[in-house]
Design a protein around this motif. Structure first.
Motif: not given
Length: 252
Positions: A29, A31-32, A48, A76, A79, A199, A201, A203, A207, A226
């Motif tokens: 995942i 993330d971040g 990104h 996702s 998103n 995952r 970040s 978290e 998700s 990430w």
């Protein structure tokens, strides 16, 4: 680098023992990106873009370590609710990735698979995905799975709808619907369940990612954004996994 981890359920011994084991399927995942950009006073789009470099590093690290399947949660189903400008930026990066990276994947004998609800994607993106999947179809070194416009609950609903339709039309009987049969209606029907989910970040949640498939995965949460994820983090994750004792609900 710090990390924390929880089990998704009873663990299991893989390949005769957890120590030294290499996961056959790693899912991440990613993330971040936004927080990475915000911390540097940059627009989210820059986060990104930097994240694409981390994707490249993760793919290379997975292939070099003999991972059979690498799944990346790229976009996702939720998103789509982000600001339209951010969605446009993400779709633009996807186009760029499909144009610039597919030949390299093919050269490295890596197969591409895309899972998720593709009806929301632009026609040109769907065409590029079809072409990339066809080009790399026979590659065997590793399968790179991109979860795009994907949601675990939606995937389960789609599978349930497909089975219900098959039953109504007489192509399936209720008596034959087992866990294995249900899984054959999922978009991952030809992909083994993940052994390790990472995952980034910091978290600690999954998700809506691979909800069915994660039943016995080991979950590792890393306090790294990430775009900063690199080969050393991937190596750390593999070392952590090698120390897990996995029993799949059996007695010690």
């Amino acid at each position: 680098m710090t990390s924390s981890a929880i089990n998704a359920g009873p663990s299991a011994d893989m390949a005769g023992g957890a120590s030294g084991a290499i996961p056959g399927h790693v899912a991440i995942i990613m993330d971040g990106n936004g927080r990475w950009a915000a911390a540097r006073g940059l627009p989210r789009s820059m986060g990104h873009r930097k994240g694409v470099d981390a994707v490249r590093e993760a793919v290379e690290a997975a292939a070099e370590n003999g991972i059979g399947y690498l799944t990346l949660f790229a976009f996702s189903s939720e998103n789509w609710n982000r600001h339209p400008s951010e969605v446009r930026d993400l779709m633009g990066l996807l186009r760029m990735y499909l144009k610039s990276e597919i030949k390299a994947l093919d050269k490295e004998d890596i197969r591409l698979r895309v899972i998720g609800r593709r009806d929301n994607l632009a026609d040109d993106i769907n065409r590029m995905i079809d072409e990339a999947e066809a080009l790399t179809h026979d590659n065997t070194r590793m399968t790179l799975v991109i979860a795009l416009s994907y949601g675990g609950r939606g995937e389960i609903v789609d599978a349930a709808r497909a089975i219900a339709t098959a039953v109504v039309e007489g192509r399936e009987s209720l008596e034959n619907i087992t866990e294995e049969r249900f899984a054959s209606f999922l978009s991952t029907h030809d992909i083994p369940d993940p052994d390790l989910i990472i995952r980034t970040s910091g978290e600690q949640r999954i998700s809506n990612f691979l909800l069915w498939q994660t039943a016995y995965a080991e979950l590792l949460f890393l306090d790294v954004l990430w775009p900063d994820f690199g080969e050393d983090h991937f190596t750390h994750a593999l070392q952590w996994f090698a120390g897990r004792e996995r029993r799949f609900g059996t007695r010690p």
